[in-house]
Design a protein around this motif. Structure first.
Motif, PDB file in Angstrom:
ATOM      1  N   ALA A 163       0.817  -1.207   0.000  1.00 16.21           N
ATOM      2  CA  ALA A 163       0.000   0.000   0.000  1.00 16.21           C
ATOM      3  C   ALA A 163       0.853   1.261   0.000  1.00 16.21           C
ATOM      4  CB  ALA A 163      -0.940  -0.004   1.206  1.00 16.21           C
ATOM      5  N   PHE A 164       2.034   1.175   0.622  1.00 16.53           N
ATOM      6  CA  PHE A 164       2.890   2.358   0.748  1.00 16.53           C
ATOM      7  C   PHE A 164       4.039   2.377  -0.236  1.00 16.53           C
ATOM      8  CE2 PHE A 164       0.849   2.413   4.871  1.00 16.53           C
ATOM      9  CZ  PHE A 164       0.494   3.742   4.931  1.00 16.53           C
ATOM     10  N   LEU A 165       4.084   1.387  -1.119  1.00 16.88           N
ATOM     11  CA  LEU A 165       5.165   1.312  -2.089  1.00 16.88           C
ATOM     12  C   LEU A 165       6.512   1.299  -1.373  1.00 16.88           C
ATOM     13  CD1 LEU A 165       3.813   3.975  -4.625  1.00 16.88           C
ATOM     14  CD2 LEU A 165       3.279   1.540  -4.539  1.00 16.88           C
ATOM     15  N   ALA A 166       6.563   0.559  -0.240  1.00 18.50           N
ATOM     16  CA  ALA A 166       7.793   0.474   0.553  1.00 18.50           C
ATOM     17  C   ALA A 166       8.173  -0.995   0.727  1.00 18.50           C
ATOM     18  CB  ALA A 166       7.583   1.128   1.917  1.00 18.50           C
ATOM     19  N   SER A 167       9.402  -1.222   1.204  1.00 17.39           N
ATOM     20  CA  SER A 167       9.838  -2.606   1.419  1.00 17.39           C
ATOM     21  C   SER A 167       9.192  -3.155   2.694  1.00 17.39           C
ATOM     22  CB  SER A 167      11.352  -2.665   1.532  1.00 17.39           C
ATOM     23  OG  SER A 167      11.781  -2.093   2.752  1.00 17.39           O
ATOM     24  N   GLU A 168       9.081  -4.495   2.749  1.00 19.53           N
ATOM     25  CA  GLU A 168       8.487  -5.126   3.930  1.00 19.53           C
ATOM     26  C   GLU A 168       9.328  -4.879   5.174  1.00 19.53           C
ATOM     27  OE1 GLU A 168       7.486  -9.209   3.362  1.00 19.53           O
ATOM     28  OE2 GLU A 168       6.772  -8.872   1.316  1.00 19.53           O
ATOM     29  N   SER A 169      10.651  -4.932   5.039  1.00 19.03           N
ATOM     30  CA  SER A 169      11.504  -4.725   6.208  1.00 19.03           C
ATOM     31  C   SER A 169      11.350  -3.311   6.760  1.00 19.03           C
ATOM     32  CB  SER A 169      12.972  -5.001   5.843  1.00 19.03           C
ATOM     33  OG  SER A 169      13.399  -4.115   4.823  1.00 19.03           O
ATOM     34  N   THR A 170      11.202  -2.346   5.859  1.00 16.97           N
ATOM     35  CA  THR A 170      11.016  -0.961   6.302  1.00 16.97           C
ATOM     36  C   THR A 170       9.727  -0.812   7.095  1.00 16.97           C
ATOM     37  OG1 THR A 170      12.238  -0.085   4.412  1.00 16.97           O
ATOM     38  CG2 THR A 170      10.725   1.422   5.512  1.00 16.97           C
ATOM     39  N   VAL A 171       8.652  -1.394   6.577  1.00 20.04           N
ATOM     40  CA  VAL A 171       7.361  -1.294   7.260  1.00 20.04           C
ATOM     41  C   VAL A 171       7.404  -2.024   8.604  1.00 20.04           C
ATOM     42  CG1 VAL A 171       4.936  -1.967   7.146  1.00 20.04           C
ATOM     43  CG2 VAL A 171       6.047  -0.962   5.151  1.00 20.04           C
TER      44      VAL A 171
END
Length: 417
Positions: free
Chosen positions: A144-152
């Motif tokens: 949803a945030f166009l971010a990596s899983e580790s970052t989230v």
């Protein structure tokens, strides 16, 4: 019921009840991170026991009872905190068995405000709320945030620790403290709605429970802050968009896009509510992002046929929106509006400028929009490649099927949508 059926039932119950469970527990233990851990413990107990005992008649109450018992056990085991929490443990024991009554709505609202507390970064607020309120997995939030899983994942862990370290109270702010907290809350509510309206992953095109949760939270906020135009703008936007829910899904569950929808299936009661909320927002002087987006939605709602849509007005509203909250996603939507108002070449020119934007690198709607505009210009080979790329990027199975079908149409040199 087979073990597989039971696990599916547990998954469904968790989707529905997790937010209420965490909200209720957070009110009791005053710690969001601990509340989530207790809720997870209850889920594990369900996975262990329900395949043998069957799904209880009130699964939400069952989960809450188990979580409360775990809370009491943990409090008693923790000698260092025994004195501090002795009174709380007694309160928990005296708490009546959970009925998940009307007060749960207030608990959910408190959880929204706690998750959106200023001690957290904007990204952390949104990620934590989607995790706690919507039961979304880390990969779904990352998508949803166009971010990596580790970052989230790191955002969520740090956010819970920050809330705990700061001793953030589990309450809705009042008076002068309310307004500064509203914008991030509104953003979260809208993101929750969007996840329900167009699921980022999974087998279903929509998640109606999330749409209902967002609508309910938005209506509560409107009552809480009746003089805030952006609150009414948001609820107007949600009501109007939700009015299309029945028309957005075909008989086999396939997505039906806006211009192809049977508008007699729209819910005109919700449209009326949305238009009234928009009028109120405008009367209060609203001209912010949610009011502008609601105005765009109202243009669609007031067109009885797709061909009656006032695309020039919509394009003008997107110009204002781009000035108010510039972002690549807004620009992509503006490209669509410009294409509809002034031709696909105009829209494609703007969409092409977004190709190298790093924030859209994994955003499947960019190649999807480009594919549509290229097809309208008769450039079917390029359009096919864009639709295939978009299909490979989406995590939603229904959407992937739609995009694959469009790629196949382009391969045949036709445009049948």
């Amino acid at each position: 019921m087979t073990a597989t059926d039971t696990h599916r039932a547990i998954d469904a119950v968790w989707r529905i009840e997790s937010a209420r469970l965490i909200a209720g527990l957070a009110r009791l233990v005053r710690d969001v991170g601990l509340a989530e851990e207790l809720a997870q413990d209850a889920l594990v107990a369900a996975l262990e026991q329900w395949p043998e005992s069957g799904v209880p008649r009130n699964p939400g109450a069952w989960l809450m009872t188990i979580a409360k018992r775990r809370a009491i056990d943990q409090i008693r085991r923790n000698e260092n905190l025994r004195r501090k929490y002795a009174l709380l443990a007694n309160e928990l024991e005296d708490e009546p068995e959970p009925e998940l009554t009307a007060t749960i709505g207030d608990d959910l609202l408190r959880l929204v405000f706690v998750s959106c507390h200023p001690v957290l970064s904007k990204e952390a607020r949104v990620a934590l709320t989607l995790k706690l309120l919507c039961g979304l997995s880390t990969p779904e939030i990352a998508r949803a945030f166009l971010a990596s899983e580790s970052t989230v994942a790191q955002r969520i862990v740090r956010a819970k620790k920050t809330l705990s370290d700061a001793g953030v109270p589990f309450e809705v702010p009042e008076g002068a403290e309310l307004a500064p907290r509203l914008s991030s809350v509104l953003e979260v509510v809208y993101l929750v709605f969007n996840e329900g309206y167009s699921a980022t992953a999974g087998d279903d095109w929509m998640r109606p429970a999330l749409v209902e949760d967002a609508l309910r939270l938005g209506r509560i906020l409107a009552g809480l802050a009746p003089k805030e135009p952006e609150v009414h703008g948001l609820i107007a936007l949600l009501e109007i968009q939700a009015s299309r829910a029945r028309a957005r899904i075909g008989t086999d569950g396939e997505p039906v896009l806006l211009l192809d929808q049977d508008r007699t299936r729209w819910d005109y009661l919700l449209i009326g509510r949305g238009l009234q909320a928009l009028e109120r927002a405008v009367a209060l002087g609203g001209e912010g992002p949610y009011v502008l987006q609601a105005s765009i939605a109202a243009c669609h709602a007031q067109a009885r046929r797709a061909k009656d849509t006032d695309w020039e007005r919509i394009a003008a509203l997107y110009d204002k929106l781009a000035d108010a909250v510039p972002s690549p996603v807004v620009e992509l939507n503006r490209a669509v509006a410009l294409a509809m108002a002034y031709g696909p070449a105009v829209g494609l020119e703007l969409a092409d400028q977004l190709v190298d934007d790093p924030s859209l690198k994994n955003y499947h709607l960019l190649p999807s929009v480009r594919g549509d505009l290229l097809a309208k210009l008769g450039r079917f080979g390029q359009a096919q490649a864009e639709f295939e790329r978009a299909a490979s990027m989406t995590k939603n199975e229904r959407e992937r099927t739609l995009l694959t079908e469009r790629a196949a149409s382009c391969a045949q040199g036709v445009m049948d949508w």
